[in-house]
Design an enzyme around this catalytic site. Structure first.
Site, short mmCIF file in Angstrom:
data_model
loop_
_atom_site.label_atom_id
_atom_site.label_comp_id
_atom_site.label_asym_id
_atom_site.label_seq_id
_atom_site.Cartn_x
_atom_site.Cartn_y
_atom_site.Cartn_z
N ARG A 44 22.45 10.48 -11.20
CA ARG A 44 22.91 11.56 -12.09
C ARG A 44 24.42 11.57 -12.32
NH1 ARG A 44 19.28 14.60 -8.99
NH2 ARG A 44 17.20 14.59 -9.93
N LYS A 81 32.11 7.40 -25.52
CA LYS A 81 30.75 7.09 -25.95
C LYS A 81 30.19 5.91 -25.17
CE LYS A 81 30.97 8.72 -30.72
NZ LYS A 81 30.84 8.32 -32.14
N GLU A 136 40.71 -3.05 -36.83
CA GLU A 136 40.69 -1.66 -36.36
C GLU A 136 42.12 -1.15 -36.10
OE1 GLU A 136 37.95 0.31 -36.05
OE2 GLU A 136 36.42 -1.21 -36.41
N LYS A 168 43.80 7.06 -31.79
CA LYS A 168 42.40 7.44 -31.64
C LYS A 168 42.27 8.70 -30.79
CE LYS A 168 37.70 6.20 -30.78
NZ LYS A 168 36.67 5.24 -30.41
N GLU A 198 32.89 15.34 -34.11
CA GLU A 198 32.64 14.49 -35.27
C GLU A 198 32.24 15.24 -36.52
OE1 GLU A 198 30.05 11.42 -33.15
OE2 GLU A 198 31.17 10.28 -34.62
N ARG A 215 37.35 13.14 -37.29
CA ARG A 215 36.88 11.95 -36.60
C ARG A 215 36.23 10.96 -37.56
NH1 ARG A 215 34.62 12.21 -30.47
NH2 ARG A 215 34.19 10.02 -30.16
N ASN A 257 36.15 6.04 -39.86
CA ASN A 257 35.20 5.18 -40.56
C ASN A 257 35.77 4.57 -41.84
OD1 ASN A 257 33.00 5.46 -38.73
ND2 ASN A 257 32.69 7.53 -39.49
N HIS A 305 34.24 1.51 -43.44
CA HIS A 305 32.97 1.25 -42.76
C HIS A 305 31.75 1.33 -43.69
CE1 HIS A 305 35.40 1.31 -39.18
NE2 HIS A 305 34.35 1.18 -38.39
N HIS A 362 29.60 -1.70 -43.87
CA HIS A 362 28.21 -1.60 -43.45
C HIS A 362 27.30 -2.33 -44.45
CE1 HIS A 362 24.58 0.25 -41.77
NE2 HIS A 362 24.24 0.59 -43.00
N HIS A 371 31.72 -7.16 -37.15
CA HIS A 371 31.94 -5.80 -37.62
C HIS A 371 33.37 -5.62 -38.15
CE1 HIS A 371 31.68 -1.45 -37.81
NE2 HIS A 371 32.73 -1.34 -37.02
#
Lengths: 390, 390
Positions: B144, B166, B208, B250, B260, B264, B268, B271, B275, B288
């Site tokens: 946990r 994340k 980036e 960042k 988000e 935030r 992107n 992106h 994408h 990417h």
């Protein structure tokens, strides 16, 4: 972390109960900082959609249940929730602790993604402790965390996993090794689900209820003595009261000790003796609650030998356990020697540096956690139960 | 949630650097409420045990790495950490995004349990983004939750996953669908690990970095223009500066928008176009960061067409991307029609009600998130790149 607070609103039943001339709903609020949630306890709550609604934010719901519970209650819950154009899906897992694994958890993720549930979905755990632990963990991890609702259907899960936020799965190398702390949005406890619970499982739940009285609530213990016959008859009103008081006691303990360093360990009364019984007899032969029942009787015996508790109190404890149809002694069929039992107690994870640490009683409603007791007294207790020389 | 704060102590190098007459170590503190952690950026930090020690509480460490990184750096890190009787184990996972799964994660749990790691263990992620995401998620779930340390070894992971918390794994039905937010104790970035990075991966990381300048830091963009040759030569001091400034940007963005909902999403930039390129060309053919590079050029083109940005600024952007050896246009080999590209853009998860929502530029260092632009302008941009009638 800020303390857990709780409040009680049992005196004034929610407005919808006028439709049901039955036991009033009791509501307990468990608050952990900014994450507070209600536990509703009553009769016939499974189709009380209003109770669930407060925990559902989006337009998608996934009910997680198992093959034993689904035929009994799934349709009812699904029908109650499917309204206002809500998408209500269900995933039915195999039943049993042996399926509490990452692989089974993946079935939940698969169902969520196949049915395109987004991060506003809500999971509903409909079942006992295994379903609750797995659903809560799935909710903790799906898209990095979605809300979930607990609908515990066994007495043990109603009085134990409703409070504390522990979720997770087992690993072949250890129980509950993978998991997360994740609090539900709401817990809905319908005592009618206990009608179908096998007697041994019902008694195993009672062991944990009695435990709360023993470790910190002597009035509750006395109330259990007065009401055990009604409990064993599964009368709704007394079940509601017993469950509410158990949840309240657990919430108090967890609040006082968020990180399991002190008071929370008192929830393990009877568990070190019980762990030895469960392991020695092979897992699955004794239910956990049954082993805890016998373990509490043994802890009471040792407490009396140490001069910490009166014999009359031990007798009251054993009498109450027996009325709950719980075992009050380990098997005496030669499964255990004194040394064998001791070494099983020694592997308990609560021990520090190999010294056996126990929750013992100073009286009904007063316990201590200690490794400071004469070892020969523990041997004397084991000899009294198992036979042989201490 | 309280805001993320950051402070900077780059001016005064830690005392141990006198042993290494090289680039001074820069330290950035990312603070999320009561969970603050330092990011150390420098040259030759992999064996600076003191940097790791602050993040290690118990006597057990499990290094998680992959088959590509282990032969290069595992022994060095392991040797640095193995002292004071500490138990330092390692688990080497297969390399590649296709192994970012629950099944691979289970290998980490298995190693932890086989080597009897308890809840005071610390995990160390030694590798790129995949290793960081999986190790962080394993740390979030093991018993946990246990602490972990990030040692990102690719430029992309150094400037991206060092900040934000994340963690997670992919599911066959979707990327990053299972995970948790879990902050590291410390991040150790050794720019020497970039020496072995393949050129395409290095450039993908630069995309980036350039993005941070474009969305919010015009001074940084100008600094990148002045220093791109040194960056491409992988000079340690400029790498340290570029990484520190990227992480700081960042951290600012994440602090301003924990959940988000707004700022935030500016992360992107490029992106949505990117994408479409990644998907249309088949995942794995374009990195990417490469797709984001081309996507930022396309976003700049549209911004100019809308009259929001001067052509001279677009030209500066394209020139900088080209110096970073990044593509500045989608493939024109017939892979895409205008309508095909548009429909790929439409499935982006940032869109609301099917309307394409983009991060566009008002100038270098100033961006907007909007779905309010003339659709024929977007078609004109696509026609300019792909050929055909808008």
């Amino acid at each position: 972390m800020p303390p857990i607070a709780f409040s009680r609103s049992g005196a004034r039943p929610p407005p919808y109960t006028h439709l049901f001339p039955i036991t009033p709903v009791k509501t307990l609020t468990v608050g952990l900082g900014d994450r507070a949630y209600p536990i509703h306890i009553g009769e016939g709550l499974l189709d009380q959609a209003a109770l669930f609604d407060a925990g559902i934010r989006g337009r998608q719901v996934m009910i997680v249940t198992n093959t034993s519970i689904a035929p009994l209650y799934l349709e009812r819950v699904q029908a109650a929730l499917a309204r206002d154009g809500r998408q209500v899906d269900a995933v039915v897992l195999p039943d049993g602790e042996e399926f509490k694994t990452l692989a089974t958890l993946d079935q939940v993720f698969d169902a969520l993604l196949a049915r395109r549930h987004n991060r506003t979905t809500t999971l509903v755990a409909l079942g006992g402790g295994v379903i609750g632990d797995m659903t809560g963990f799935a909710a903790a991890c799906y898209q990095r965390g979605v809300p979930f609702i607990q609908v515990p259907t066994t007495l043990l899960s109603q009085v134990d996993s409703s409070v504390g936020g522990k979720t997770g799965v087992n690993h072949p190398r250890g129980k509950n090794m993978i998991g997360a702390f994740h609090q539900p949005q709401v817990v809905v406890i319908d005592v009618q689900t206990l009608a179908t619970l096998p007697p041994r499982e019902f008694s195993a739940g009672l062991a944990e209820i009695i435990k709360y009285g023993l470790i910190r609530d002597p009035q509750f213990f006395a109330w259990l003595e007065a009401n055990m016959d009604a409990l064993m008859a599964r009368e709704a009103a007394v079940l509601v009261e017993a469950i509410e008081r158990s949840c309240r006691n657990k919430a108090d303990v967890v609040a006082a000790d968020e990180f399991e360093t002190g008071e929370r360990a008192t929830l393990n009364l009877g568990h070190t003796f019980g762990h030895a019984i469960e392991t020695g007899c092979g897992y699955g032969n004794w239910l956990h609650g049954e082993a805890v029942g016998a373990g509490m009787a043994m802890a009471a015996d040792l407490s009396v030998r140490l001069g910490w508790m009166a014999e009359a109190e031990r007798a009251r404890i054993v009498a109450l356990l027996e009325r709950a149809a719980l075992p009050v002694a380990p098997p005496t069929d030669g499964t255990f020697t004194i040394d064998g039992f001791l070494s099983l107690m020694q592997v308990d994870k609560k021990n520090i540096h190999g010294k056996i640490r126990l929750v013992l009683l100073r009286g009904i409603g007063r316990c201590v956690i200690t490794d400071e007791f004469a070892p020969d007294m523990l041997r004397a207790t084991l000899a009294a139960y198992l036979g042989g020389d201490a």
